[in-house]
Motif scaffolding. Structure first.
Motif, PDB file in Angstrom:
ATOM      1  N   GLY A  37       0.804  -1.218   0.000  1.00  0.00           N
ATOM      2  CA  GLY A  37       0.000   0.000   0.000  1.00  0.00           C
ATOM      3  C   GLY A  37       0.833   1.262   0.000  1.00  0.00           C
ATOM      4  O   GLY A  37       0.311   2.363   0.196  1.00  0.00           O
ATOM      5  N   ASP A  38       2.135   1.121  -0.266  1.00  0.00           N
ATOM      6  CA  ASP A  38       3.067   2.252  -0.213  1.00  0.00           C
ATOM      7  C   ASP A  38       3.414   2.692  -1.631  1.00  0.00           C
ATOM      8  O   ASP A  38       4.282   2.108  -2.279  1.00  0.00           O
ATOM      9  CB  ASP A  38       4.325   1.859   0.553  1.00  0.00           C
ATOM     10  N   ILE A  39       2.747   3.733  -2.113  1.00  0.00           N
ATOM     11  CA  ILE A  39       2.956   4.185  -3.490  1.00  0.00           C
ATOM     12  C   ILE A  39       4.348   4.764  -3.676  1.00  0.00           C
ATOM     13  O   ILE A  39       4.938   4.680  -4.760  1.00  0.00           O
ATOM     14  CB  ILE A  39       1.876   5.219  -3.898  1.00  0.00           C
ATOM     15  N   TYR A  40       4.917   5.332  -2.607  1.00  0.00           N
ATOM     16  CA  TYR A  40       6.255   5.914  -2.706  1.00  0.00           C
ATOM     17  C   TYR A  40       7.315   4.820  -2.819  1.00  0.00           C
ATOM     18  O   TYR A  40       8.321   4.986  -3.520  1.00  0.00           O
ATOM     19  CB  TYR A  40       6.532   6.826  -1.498  1.00  0.00           C
ATOM     20  N   LEU A  41       7.093   3.712  -2.130  1.00  0.00           N
ATOM     21  CA  LEU A  41       8.012   2.580  -2.247  1.00  0.00           C
ATOM     22  C   LEU A  41       7.978   2.023  -3.667  1.00  0.00           C
ATOM     23  O   LEU A  41       9.016   1.742  -4.263  1.00  0.00           O
ATOM     24  CB  LEU A  41       7.629   1.487  -1.244  1.00  0.00           C
ATOM     25  N   VAL A  42       6.774   1.877  -4.211  1.00  0.00           N
ATOM     26  CA  VAL A  42       6.632   1.367  -5.583  1.00  0.00           C
ATOM     27  C   VAL A  42       7.338   2.287  -6.572  1.00  0.00           C
ATOM     28  O   VAL A  42       8.062   1.837  -7.458  1.00  0.00           O
ATOM     29  CB  VAL A  42       5.142   1.215  -5.955  1.00  0.00           C
ATOM     30  N   ALA A  43       7.145   3.600  -6.411  1.00  0.00           N
ATOM     31  CA  ALA A  43       7.784   4.573  -7.300  1.00  0.00           C
ATOM     32  C   ALA A  43       9.296   4.469  -7.217  1.00  0.00           C
ATOM     33  O   ALA A  43       9.991   4.525  -8.241  1.00  0.00           O
ATOM     34  CB  ALA A  43       7.330   5.985  -6.942  1.00  0.00           C
ATOM     35  N   ASP A  44       9.825   4.312  -6.007  1.00  0.00           N
ATOM     36  CA  ASP A  44      11.270   4.247  -5.817  1.00  0.00           C
ATOM     37  C   ASP A  44      11.856   2.991  -6.444  1.00  0.00           C
ATOM     38  O   ASP A  44      12.858   3.040  -7.159  1.00  0.00           O
ATOM     39  CB  ASP A  44      11.597   4.285  -4.321  1.00  0.00           C
ATOM     40  N   VAL A  45      11.222   1.853  -6.202  1.00  0.00           N
ATOM     41  CA  VAL A  45      11.744   0.583  -6.720  1.00  0.00           C
ATOM     42  C   VAL A  45      11.654   0.528  -8.245  1.00  0.00           C
ATOM     43  O   VAL A  45      12.561   0.031  -8.916  1.00  0.00           O
ATOM     44  CB  VAL A  45      10.990  -0.610  -6.098  1.00  0.00           C
ATOM     45  N   LEU A  46      10.555   1.073  -8.795  1.00  0.00           N
ATOM     46  CA  LEU A  46      10.392   1.052 -10.248  1.00  0.00           C
ATOM     47  C   LEU A  46      11.232   2.123 -10.943  1.00  0.00           C
ATOM     48  O   LEU A  46      11.364   2.115 -12.162  1.00  0.00           O
ATOM     49  CB  LEU A  46       8.922   1.223 -10.628  1.00  0.00           C
ATOM     50  N   GLY A  47      11.776   3.060 -10.162  1.00  0.00           N
ATOM     51  CA  GLY A  47      12.623   4.090 -10.748  1.00  0.00           C
ATOM     52  C   GLY A  47      11.853   5.213 -11.393  1.00  0.00           C
ATOM     53  O   GLY A  47      12.343   5.871 -12.313  1.00  0.00           O
ATOM     54  N   HIS A  48      10.612   5.473 -10.921  1.00  0.00           N
ATOM     55  CA  HIS A  48       9.835   6.598 -11.439  1.00  0.00           C
ATOM     56  C   HIS A  48      10.338   7.890 -10.798  1.00  0.00           C
ATOM     57  O   HIS A  48      10.390   8.000  -9.573  1.00  0.00           O
ATOM     58  CB  HIS A  48       8.349   6.422 -11.123  1.00  0.00           C
ATOM     59  N   LYS A  49      10.683   8.864 -11.615  1.00  0.00           N
ATOM     60  CA  LYS A  49      11.167  10.137 -11.082  1.00  0.00           C
ATOM     61  C   LYS A  49      10.044  10.922 -10.405  1.00  0.00           C
ATOM     62  O   LYS A  49      10.278  11.679  -9.472  1.00  0.00           O
ATOM     63  CB  LYS A  49      11.795  10.970 -12.207  1.00  0.00           C
TER      64      LYS A  49
END
Length: 355
Positions: free
Chosen positions: A313-325
């Motif tokens: 449920g952590d959108i920031y974790l997903v963004a970080d791992v996927l490398g989304h700026k």
């Protein structure tokens, strides 16, 4: 690590050559434009801009009476000042469907709204640059509306489909006889690649660029080069660890071609595996598991992102791992999952028992 740098250096130099070749077909002022945006764009973005601008200037000189008799590389900034918003709107209409004949080869081309938006972005960038430099009287490209792009639902594999996909790669059951002949040589490698996609959300370019020396099994992590050239470490779980160790053990029996010694994933030709080969192997296996879904390496990345978001449920974790700026990019793709869960919760809670 030196070998990975060589790989990315070669890829960068290849794109530089592509850009230089296309520049020969573009108006001279475009050289200033590409120098001006170099520090704020990737080489791949500049190459794509060059292709899109070449098509735009070809349209002006071949289809528009105001610029007839000119070649694209003969246009000047004075000619660019003559371009109106109507010209750009007509260009966007033109590229919906158009044909070209090169060396007696006839080809048809189409552009979706997404393709039109990308080409308009290149044109807008060009006009904005020279308007800011006070070399254009006005920025007419800003007057052209961006084509509306309708969001497509995320295509991904469900949990049971992921399990069946990996089972298929391990067993080979259901493959054609021809596929089975190759499968006996590629099974361990293919399983490692698919598990890596599904277990880390790695991009295809990052996967292809991986070197054996990038992996540290003491921490279960590997170093990759993200978009823009920055290096990060991705970590993996035990399932990924096991498939990588199995593949590396088998790889000891292969002698790579010179220059490919450190490449992690090798083709049957004993060279670094290509993007196209990875795309083909993903398609080969996934079509048996989910024939109605067009599964690509990027869809496996979406599968990982979806699974990670559902479990954390952590959108920031997903963004970080996927490398989304930008986390908004992640939200755009995965926020619907939250809505789905909220709707499910609403159906579960009963205020009165049914009689």
């Amino acid at each position: 690590m030196a070998q990975q740098k060589d790989y990315y250096t070669v890829r960068y130099q290849t794109n530089i050559e592509k850009l230089r070749n296309v520049l020969n077909d573009l108006p001279p002022f475009c050289r200033e434009f590409f120098r001006g945006i170099e520090n704020n764009t990737s080489i791949l973005t500049r190459v794509n801009y060059a292709y899109d601008l070449r098509l735009f200037f070809e349209f002006l000189t071949n289809e528009m009476e105001d610029f007839s008799g000119l070649k694209s590389n003969e246009l000047t900034l004075d000619h660019l000042n003559m371009v109106g918003s109507t010209h750009i709107e007509m260009f966007l209409e033109y590229i919906t469907f158009y044909t070209k004949t090169n060396d007696d080869t006839y080809k048809e081309y189409q552009n979706s709204e997404c393709g039109k938006a990308r080409k308009l972005s290149a044109i807008r960038s060009l006009f904005s640059y020279f308007f800011k430099k006070e070399k254009l009287e006005k920025n007419i490209a800003e007057l052209v509306e961006i084509p509306k792009i309708y969001e497509k639902p995320i295509i991904r594999l469900e949990i049971d489909e992921v399990a069946r996909l990996l089972d298929l790669v391990e067993s080979g059951e259901g493959l054609t006889d021809v596929q089975k002949r190759y499968h006996q040589y590629t099974r361990t490698r293919d399983l490692a690649i698919l598990t890596l996609f599904l277990g880390t959300g790695i991009r295809i370019s990052e996967c292809v660029g991986l070197n054996a020396s990038d992996i540290d099994f003491d921490v279960n992590g590997f170093k990759i080069t993200r978009k823009g050239g920055n290096e990060v470490i991705l970590y993996f779980g035990d399932e990924v660890r096991e498939t990588l160790l199995d593949y590396l053990e088998e790889r000891k029996n292969v002698t790579p071609l010179p220059g490919h010694e450190d490449a992690l994933f090798l083709s049957l030709q004993k060279r670094r595996i290509s993007n196209r080969a990875v795309q083909n192997l993903v398609k080969k296996y996934s079509q048996y598991i989910s024939p109605l879904k067009k599964i690509s390496p990027h869809k496996l990345r979406s599968t990982y992102g979806t699974t990670l978001y559902r479990q954390t449920g952590d959108i920031y974790l997903v963004a970080d791992v996927l490398g989304h700026k930008d986390v908004n990019t992640t939200k755009k793709h995965y926020a619907a999952i939250s809505d789905e869960q909220r709707r499910k919760a609403a159906r579960i809670v009963k205020l009165r028992d049914d009689e």
